[in-house]
Design a protein around this motif. Sequence first.
Motif, PDB file in Angstrom:
ATOM      1  N   SER A  79       2.442   9.148  -6.215  1.00 31.45           N
ATOM      2  CA  SER A  79       2.931  10.479  -5.860  1.00 31.45           C
ATOM      3  C   SER A  79       4.075  10.914  -6.775  1.00 31.45           C
ATOM      4  O   SER A  79       4.098  12.051  -7.257  1.00 31.45           O
ATOM      5  N   ALA A 102       0.824  -1.207   0.000  1.00 39.76           N
ATOM      6  CA  ALA A 102       0.000   0.000   0.000  1.00 39.76           C
ATOM      7  C   ALA A 102       0.859   1.258   0.000  1.00 39.76           C
ATOM      8  O   ALA A 102       0.581   2.222  -0.725  1.00 39.76           O
ATOM      9  N   VAL A 103       1.930   1.269   0.803  1.00 38.58           N
ATOM     10  CA  VAL A 103       2.812   2.433   0.853  1.00 38.58           C
ATOM     11  C   VAL A 103       3.541   2.598  -0.470  1.00 38.58           C
ATOM     12  O   VAL A 103       3.688   3.711  -0.985  1.00 38.58           O
ATOM     13  N   THR A 140       1.210   4.062  -2.992  1.00 37.92           N
ATOM     14  CA  THR A 140       0.975   5.486  -2.689  1.00 37.92           C
ATOM     15  C   THR A 140       2.133   6.342  -3.192  1.00 37.92           C
ATOM     16  O   THR A 140       1.927   7.372  -3.841  1.00 37.92           O
ATOM     17  N   TRP A 144      -2.424  14.707  -0.371  1.00 31.88           N
ATOM     18  CA  TRP A 144      -3.017  13.380  -0.515  1.00 31.88           C
ATOM     19  C   TRP A 144      -2.008  12.298  -0.125  1.00 31.88           C
ATOM     20  O   TRP A 144      -2.370  11.307   0.517  1.00 31.88           O
ATOM     21  N   THR A 145      -0.762  12.487  -0.516  1.00 31.08           N
ATOM     22  CA  THR A 145       0.274  11.516  -0.160  1.00 31.08           C
ATOM     23  C   THR A 145       0.488  11.487   1.343  1.00 31.08           C
ATOM     24  O   THR A 145       0.540  10.413   1.956  1.00 31.08           O
ATOM     25  N   SER A 150      -2.443   9.952   3.194  1.00 27.66           N
ATOM     26  CA  SER A 150      -2.503   8.509   2.928  1.00 27.66           C
ATOM     27  C   SER A 150      -1.481   7.759   3.777  1.00 27.66           C
ATOM     28  O   SER A 150      -1.781   6.699   4.346  1.00 27.66           O
ATOM     29  N   LEU A 151      -0.265   8.306   3.874  1.00 26.38           N
ATOM     30  CA  LEU A 151       0.774   7.660   4.679  1.00 26.38           C
ATOM     31  C   LEU A 151       0.391   7.646   6.155  1.00 26.38           C
ATOM     32  O   LEU A 151       0.625   6.657   6.860  1.00 26.38           O
TER      33      LEU A 151
END
Length: 222
Positions: free
Chosen positions: A128, A120-121, A124, A187-188, A191-192
């Motif tokens: 980005s 997931a990371v 993301t 957003w990044t 999300s993190l």
Amino acid sequence: LHDKVSLMLMLMMAPLIGLMDFVFWKPGMLDPDGGDPTRAIIGFFFAAVECFLVGGLASMREIVKEVDIYRRERMVCLKILPYVLSKLWISVIISIYSAGIFVLFMILAGHWPSGGQIVAVYFTLLLSVLAGMVTGLLISALSPNQNVTPLILLVFLVPQILFGGVLPEKYMSSVGPVLGSVTTTKWTYQSLVTLSDMGSCVADEQCRAENCYGPNMFTDCN
């Protein structure tokens, strides 16, 4: 492939900037007992900024440097869509490579992400970096010459930092959240924060405005 110097610099940007993770990240900073949430917040935000910066720097000259060739070929047979796609697929490859470097350095420096979070990371950060590269292509298309591209990139970079989500809304005017919603860093970053399981409270604008995060963030937010 012919411009080996530019290719080498493009490939070295992610490792060189990613080394800064060893300054901001440390093992155990996300632990509920004895963690360092402030350091984690800084690390997440820096990761968002470095993704945009690497992507933008890598692609900001890709169009303007060959504008004379482009115009000549456009008069013959070159179509816009194939030309843009030829830039995008290279951007995807560079993004895949850069995101992998960033995730690796995060793991080495902070022992995070781990387990199922890694995919997931990585995804993301991949999106980005790709967003940064697409922004760089836009800058390259807007630039009248190569000398102007760094200045235009700086104009795009400043809002990414100021409205990237780390500053509470109470320090901004009503325009701040609107500008923040169109930045890739916000957003990044959020999300993190969410993927780190620090709690949805930390990613919430209202909660940050009320100073929810601090030394007792984990217990307060839960």
